[in-house]
Each structure stands twice: as structure tokens, then as C-alpha cells.
Write a protein that holds these residues in place. Structure first.
Motif, PDB file in Angstrom:
ATOM      1  N   PRO A 109      28.757  15.572 -27.591  1.00 47.66           N
ATOM      2  CA  PRO A 109      28.103  15.640 -26.277  1.00 47.66           C
ATOM      3  C   PRO A 109      28.394  16.938 -25.539  1.00 47.66           C
ATOM      4  O   PRO A 109      27.697  17.284 -24.578  1.00 47.66           O
ATOM      5  N   ASN A 110      29.422  17.672 -25.970  1.00 40.20           N
ATOM      6  CA  ASN A 110      29.750  18.945 -25.332  1.00 40.20           C
ATOM      7  C   ASN A 110      28.902  20.104 -25.850  1.00 40.20           C
ATOM      8  O   ASN A 110      29.067  21.241 -25.402  1.00 40.20           O
ATOM      9  N   VAL A 111      28.026  19.826 -26.822  1.00 41.10           N
ATOM     10  CA  VAL A 111      27.099  20.840 -27.337  1.00 41.10           C
ATOM     11  C   VAL A 111      25.694  20.429 -26.908  1.00 41.10           C
ATOM     12  O   VAL A 111      25.046  19.612 -27.564  1.00 41.10           O
ATOM     13  N   PRO A 112      25.218  20.955 -25.790  1.00 46.60           N
ATOM     14  CA  PRO A 112      23.897  20.550 -25.298  1.00 46.60           C
ATOM     15  C   PRO A 112      22.771  21.094 -26.164  1.00 46.60           C
ATOM     16  O   PRO A 112      22.941  22.042 -26.937  1.00 46.60           O
ATOM     17  N   VAL A 113      21.624  20.482 -26.014  1.00 48.60           N
ATOM     18  CA  VAL A 113      20.425  20.884 -26.737  1.00 48.60           C
ATOM     19  C   VAL A 113      19.755  22.056 -26.019  1.00 48.60           C
ATOM     20  O   VAL A 113      19.687  22.082 -24.796  1.00 48.60           O
ATOM     21  N   SER A 114      19.284  23.033 -26.807  1.00 50.62           N
ATOM     22  CA  SER A 114      18.467  24.123 -26.270  1.00 50.62           C
ATOM     23  C   SER A 114      17.119  24.096 -26.971  1.00 50.62           C
ATOM     24  O   SER A 114      17.049  23.919 -28.191  1.00 50.62           O
ATOM     25  N   ASP A 115      16.051  24.249 -26.218  1.00 52.63           N
ATOM     26  CA  ASP A 115      14.705  24.215 -26.807  1.00 52.63           C
ATOM     27  C   ASP A 115      14.084  25.602 -26.890  1.00 52.63           C
ATOM     28  O   ASP A 115      12.864  25.753 -26.926  1.00 52.63           O
ATOM     29  N   GLY A 116      14.916  26.627 -26.937  1.00 54.01           N
ATOM     30  CA  GLY A 116      14.411  27.992 -27.064  1.00 54.01           C
ATOM     31  C   GLY A 116      13.846  28.258 -28.437  1.00 54.01           C
ATOM     32  O   GLY A 116      13.903  27.414 -29.342  1.00 54.01           O
ATOM     33  N   PRO A 117      13.262  29.455 -28.632  1.00 50.93           N
ATOM     34  CA  PRO A 117      12.635  29.788 -29.923  1.00 50.93           C
ATOM     35  C   PRO A 117      13.656  29.917 -31.045  1.00 50.93           C
ATOM     36  O   PRO A 117      14.771  30.402 -30.839  1.00 50.93           O
ATOM     37  N   LEU A 118      13.281  29.461 -32.230  1.00 54.42           N
ATOM     38  CA  LEU A 118      14.141  29.525 -33.410  1.00 54.42           C
ATOM     39  C   LEU A 118      13.264  29.805 -34.620  1.00 54.42           C
ATOM     40  O   LEU A 118      12.299  29.081 -34.882  1.00 54.42           O
ATOM     41  N   THR A 119      13.591  30.871 -35.359  1.00 49.32           N
ATOM     42  CA  THR A 119      12.841  31.212 -36.573  1.00 49.32           C
ATOM     43  C   THR A 119      13.556  30.627 -37.788  1.00 49.32           C
ATOM     44  O   THR A 119      14.667  31.042 -38.123  1.00 49.32           O
ATOM     45  N   VAL A 120      12.928  29.642 -38.418  1.00 47.30           N
ATOM     46  CA  VAL A 120      13.501  28.954 -39.573  1.00 47.30           C
ATOM     47  C   VAL A 120      12.805  29.454 -40.831  1.00 47.30           C
ATOM     48  O   VAL A 120      11.590  29.300 -40.988  1.00 47.30           O
ATOM     49  N   GLN A 121      13.562  30.063 -41.741  1.00 43.43           N
ATOM     50  CA  GLN A 121      12.979  30.513 -43.006  1.00 43.43           C
ATOM     51  C   GLN A 121      12.885  29.379 -44.014  1.00 43.43           C
ATOM     52  O   GLN A 121      11.960  29.320 -44.815  1.00 43.43           O
ATOM     53  N   TYR A 122      13.870  28.482 -44.000  1.00 43.94           N
ATOM     54  CA  TYR A 122      13.891  27.390 -44.986  1.00 43.94           C
ATOM     55  C   TYR A 122      14.678  26.222 -44.412  1.00 43.94           C
ATOM     56  O   TYR A 122      15.656  26.414 -43.684  1.00 43.94           O
TER      57      TYR A 122
END
Length: 291
Positions: A68-81
Motif C-alpha cells: 500500500p506504500n507504493v501508489p499507482v501512477s497512470d502516466g505513460p509507459l512504453t512496454v516492449q514486451y
């Protein structure tokens, strides 16, 4: 998660079969502490139970509770695989990889957790395998559960997981190919690393790819994984990376160290296929070599 293997030789126990598949003693301890299970032909057994040729040994790895101490971020993420065990993503320069005291909300791990939540994934504890400095760009490998983390870290330890970098160093390197073999340790009065006789063994191999008037583009292969190894080794040669303020690199062309993790190869821990990924130079470094 559930992983199964067929027994092909006599005289083994369930634990030895799992050990042959890269399940470490430490991994067994973690699974035991979190109510994991070992099955033979679908029946729960003790790990020391003997198996027969043709039996199926199954390991059930419990889900890790999300932090719970690691919040979610909905920023951009480039996933190669991405598959159910691992992810390869592209990290831009300026993005911290893991949460820390100064930044718990806007890191690569927060972005990956946000991606997993959005996808409905039940495994929400990303394990970073190939960490990069904040101002280094390029490919980052993450495990999506603790068993994949164990498997991939074993490859990292035995150097079958290979990372290659592109760096732009200041000045003209005299050799087109060389091995920098110089021990490194932390400086007594700072956070930087220095070459010193009492340091830890460190080897950096490089190949010159392109030469400019006052810089050299090199491909780099690390044979050890010391902190700031590439940056400290090239400084020790009198050729610090462009933009690397900590190690005395010139900052007229770039405001961050000119270092990019461009290639990554490893064995898929489940299928045993060889995986290879590349990420082109980012715009700031590319502008220098194309000028």
C-alpha cells in the motif's frame, strides 16, 4: 501461479526436481512462509517426497500482497514486451526506477503498478531486475512475480543475462576496442565511485562506434555490475561521459550523462527461448551523433 514439470529420471525428490528448474533454497523458504504448495500428480506433498519417472511436479506460488506504500501512477509507459512472468519497458532519462524517501509516487515502479492494475493483473509487485540510474535511459527488465524474480536474478548473477549500453564520452579514445580492468569503490568524501587498489574488481569492455570532433560514441558491455561502473571507468581514462556532472563530464551539449541501455538478451525462464530486445538512442543523444 502454478508451474509444472514432468519427471524424466529416477531417484529424485520433488525438491530436487524443482531445484533443477531453478527454484532456489531461498525461494523455497519464501514459498513456505506464504503458504505455497508442492504437488505430485495434483496431490499436495512434502518437498522431500520421492517421485517416479512420468510424475508431474507442480509448484504453486502464492500471490504477493500489493504494497500500500507504493501508489499507482497512470502516466505513460512504453512496454516492449510482456507476458505473465516478465516485462521489458523503455525508461526515459529523468525517471527514477524505484520509490525512495524523496519520491514514492512518480517512479518507474509506480508506472508499472498502474499498468498492471489497469490490465487487471493479480500480481502487483514489480521486481526490478536491471536497474538504471535516474538519468540513464533505456531498457529495464522486470519480473512480475517472486519466482520469475529468482530465475532472472540467477541469470544476472551468472552473466547469462547480457546488457549492452551506448555511451558518448568526451574526447577521442585512443583504442577502437579495449577492456577497462580497474577496481572501484566509493569515494571517501562523496557518492561517486573511484578507481582504487582496495576497490572491488570491475571490468568494462567497449567498442568505438563513431567519432566526432570532441566526442566518441562507444558500445559498452559490462563484465561486472558495480555502481556507476561505466561512468567511473571512463572518467578514470580522462574521458568522462558527456553531460555527467558528477564525474566531470562537459555539459555544453547534454545536461545528463550520455548513457543509454540499448540492448538486452536473456533466456526466457519458462520457455527457455532466447529473448533479445533493442531500444534506439533517445533524441538528445541522437542529436549529438547525427549533427
Amino acid at each position: 501461479m502454478k508451474f509444472s514439470w514432468n519427471v524424466t529420471h529416477p531417484g529424485a525428490t520433488a525438491k530436487t526436481i524443482l531445484a533443477e528448474q531453478g527454484v532456489s533454497h531461498r525461494m523455497f523458504s519464501q514459498i513456505n512462509q506464504s503458504n505455497g504448495q508442492v504437488l505430485i500428480n495434483g496431490r499436495s506433498v512434502k518437498p522431500a517426497t520421492k517421485v517416479n519417472v512420468g510424475d508431474q511436479v507442480t509448484l504453486i506460488v502464492p500471490e504477493e500482497p500489493a504494497d500500500p506504500n507504493v501508489p499507482v501512477s497512470d502516466g505513460p509507459l512504453t512496454v516492449q514486451y510482456e507476458d505473465e512472468n516478465l516485462m521489458v519497458v523503455e525508461k526515459p532519462a529523468g525517471l527514477t526506477v524505484v520509490p525512495g524517501p524523496s519520491n514514492r509516487t512518480d517512479t518507474l515502479v509506480n508506472l508499472v503498478k498502474g499498468h498492471l492494475v489497469a490490465a487487471g493483473d493479480r500480481q502487483l509487485v514489480p521486481h526490478v531486475i536491471t536497474r538504471l540510474d535516474r538519468d540513464t535511459s533505456g531498457l529495464v527488465l522486470l519480473a512480475k512475480h517472486r519466482l520469475a524474480n529468482s530465475w532472472l536474478n540467477q541469470q544476472l548473477g551468472d552473466h547469462t543475462l547480457v546488457k549492452r549500453y551506448l555511451a558518448i564520452v568526451s574526447g577521442q579514445l585512443p583504442a577502437d576496442h579495449d577492456m577497462i580492468d580497474a577496481p572501484l569503490r566509493r569515494a571517501d568524501d562523496g557518492v561517486n565511485q573511484i578507481v582504487a587498489p582496495d576497490g572491488k574488481s570491475a571490468q568494462t569492455e567497449y567498442w568505438v562506434k563513431q567519432r566526432g570532433a570532441d566526442w566518441t560514441l562507444v558500445e559498452v558491455l559490462l563484465h561486472t555490475g558495480r555502481t556507476h561502473q561505466i561512468r567511473a571507468h571512463f572518467q578514470s581514462l580522462g574521458h568522462p561521459l558527456l553531460g555527467d556532472e558528477l564525474y566531470g563530464g562537459p555539459q555544453t551539449q547534454l545536461m545528463r550523462q550520455a548513457l543509454h541501455a540499448y540492448a538486452l538478451s536473456f533466456e526466457d525462464p519458462v520457455t527457455h527461448d532466447q529473448r533479445q530486445f533493442e531500444c534506439p538512442l533517445p533524441a538528445d543523444m541522437s542529436a549529438i551523433v547525427q549533427a
